[in-house]
Design a protein around this motif. Sequence first.
Motif, PDB file in Angstrom:
ATOM      1  N   UNK A   1       0.819  -1.215   0.000  1.00 57.92           N
ATOM      2  CA  UNK A   1       0.000   0.000   0.000  1.00 57.92           C
ATOM      3  C   UNK A   1       0.848   1.258   0.000  1.00 57.92           C
ATOM      4  N   UNK A   2       2.106   1.146   0.438  1.00 57.16           N
ATOM      5  CA  UNK A   2       3.015   2.285   0.415  1.00 57.16           C
ATOM      6  C   UNK A   2       3.525   2.616  -0.978  1.00 57.16           C
ATOM      7  N   UNK A   3       3.262   1.738  -1.940  1.00 57.02           N
ATOM      8  CA  UNK A   3       3.685   1.959  -3.329  1.00 57.02           C
ATOM      9  C   UNK A   3       2.487   2.529  -4.078  1.00 57.02           C
ATOM     10  N   UNK A   4       2.644   3.742  -4.587  1.00 59.12           N
ATOM     11  CA  UNK A   4       1.495   4.452  -5.170  1.00 59.12           C
ATOM     12  C   UNK A   4       1.060   3.935  -6.532  1.00 59.12           C
TER      13      UNK A   4
ATOM     14  N   UNK B   1       1.336  -0.427 -11.212  1.00 60.48           N
ATOM     15  CA  UNK B   1       2.314  -1.279 -11.901  1.00 60.48           C
ATOM     16  C   UNK B   1       3.509  -1.581 -11.011  1.00 60.48           C
ATOM     17  N   UNK B   2       4.006  -0.570 -10.287  1.00 63.82           N
ATOM     18  CA  UNK B   2       5.125  -0.774  -9.374  1.00 63.82           C
ATOM     19  C   UNK B   2       4.722  -1.663  -8.204  1.00 63.82           C
ATOM     20  N   UNK B   3       3.487  -1.482  -7.730  1.00 66.17           N
ATOM     21  CA  UNK B   3       2.979  -2.295  -6.625  1.00 66.17           C
ATOM     22  C   UNK B   3       2.906  -3.767  -7.038  1.00 66.17           C
ATOM     23  N   UNK B   4       2.376  -4.022  -8.224  1.00 65.86           N
ATOM     24  CA  UNK B   4       2.255  -5.399  -8.695  1.00 65.86           C
ATOM     25  C   UNK B   4       3.629  -6.029  -8.935  1.00 65.86           C
TER      26      UNK B   4
ATOM     27  N   UNK C   1       0.515  10.042   6.732  1.00 66.83           N
ATOM     28  CA  UNK C   1      -0.878  10.490   6.736  1.00 66.83           C
ATOM     29  C   UNK C   1      -1.733   9.739   5.723  1.00 66.83           C
ATOM     30  N   UNK C   2      -1.241   8.615   5.236  1.00 67.07           N
ATOM     31  CA  UNK C   2      -1.990   7.796   4.279  1.00 67.07           C
ATOM     32  C   UNK C   2      -1.667   6.339   4.564  1.00 67.07           C
ATOM     33  N   UNK C   3      -2.515   5.414   4.102  1.00 66.49           N
ATOM     34  CA  UNK C   3      -2.247   3.994   4.342  1.00 66.49           C
ATOM     35  C   UNK C   3      -0.946   3.532   3.687  1.00 66.49           C
ATOM     36  N   UNK C   4      -0.340   2.547   4.293  1.00 72.05           N
ATOM     37  CA  UNK C   4       0.854   1.950   3.719  1.00 72.05           C
ATOM     38  C   UNK C   4       2.125   2.378   4.417  1.00 72.05           C
ATOM     39  N   UNK C   5       3.126   1.527   4.316  1.00 70.17           N
ATOM     40  CA  UNK C   5       4.428   1.778   4.934  1.00 70.17           C
ATOM     41  C   UNK C   5       5.273   2.679   4.041  1.00 70.17           C
ATOM     42  N   UNK C   6       5.877   3.681   4.652  1.00 70.33           N
ATOM     43  CA  UNK C   6       6.843   4.544   3.970  1.00 70.33           C
ATOM     44  C   UNK C   6       8.154   4.460   4.734  1.00 70.33           C
ATOM     45  N   UNK C   7       9.245   4.791   4.047  1.00 73.16           N
ATOM     46  CA  UNK C   7      10.555   4.816   4.676  1.00 73.16           C
ATOM     47  C   UNK C   7      11.047   6.260   4.722  1.00 73.16           C
ATOM     48  N   UNK C   8      11.469   6.699   5.901  1.00 71.85           N
ATOM     49  CA  UNK C   8      12.140   7.980   6.047  1.00 71.85           C
ATOM     50  C   UNK C   8      13.623   7.678   6.178  1.00 71.85           C
TER      51      UNK C   8
END
Length: 182
Positions: free
Chosen positions: A16-19, A22-25, A72-79
């Motif tokens: 879910x962190x991949x917007x 195509x990249x998510x799949x 502030x949105x669903x999914x994992x992000x990396x800082x």
Amino acid sequence: IGVLASIEEDDIELLRGVRAPNDRFALYQQKSRLRELHSIDVGTAVKVTVVSDYSNTEKQLEAFVRFKGRQNRPGTMFGVELLVPRFTTNSCSGDYQGHRYFRCANYCGLFVQPYLVYHDPRGQENIDKIIATRVEKGAYETSGESLPRQPPPGSTKRRLKAREGMRVSVYSVNDEPKTGTI
């Protein structure tokens, strides 16, 4: 009729962190990459893929993870904190939309989608040296006041240097403050 697949909850958060769909799949199909991303935690040396603001070319930059989780949105992000400052439209000092996720020197922070992060086991030994150098040069915030934003590389503006008697807080990889007087 389509094929249904079972996806682990942890994998769903990374995906879910991949917007871009195509990249998510593409990431979903790479089970070893998903396992690698699960193993990356705060303090891990990584390489991040970024696209240059000017030439529209991809580069891999050395960094280490300072934040892994939701914003502030669903999914994992990396800082991540870059080992070499980079003045881009997306660079920051660990804050995003008014919320502080971690602290780092100006132009050294980036928030990136999971598929752009790669574990870099050889880079782990550089992290302590880079942080020590940044502390020595006064690149982190002082206690009670904020240092002015550092100028982009190549700029002629002066940097604020730490002075004897100045009280400072230095933030470690896990964002634990260490406060003292120079």
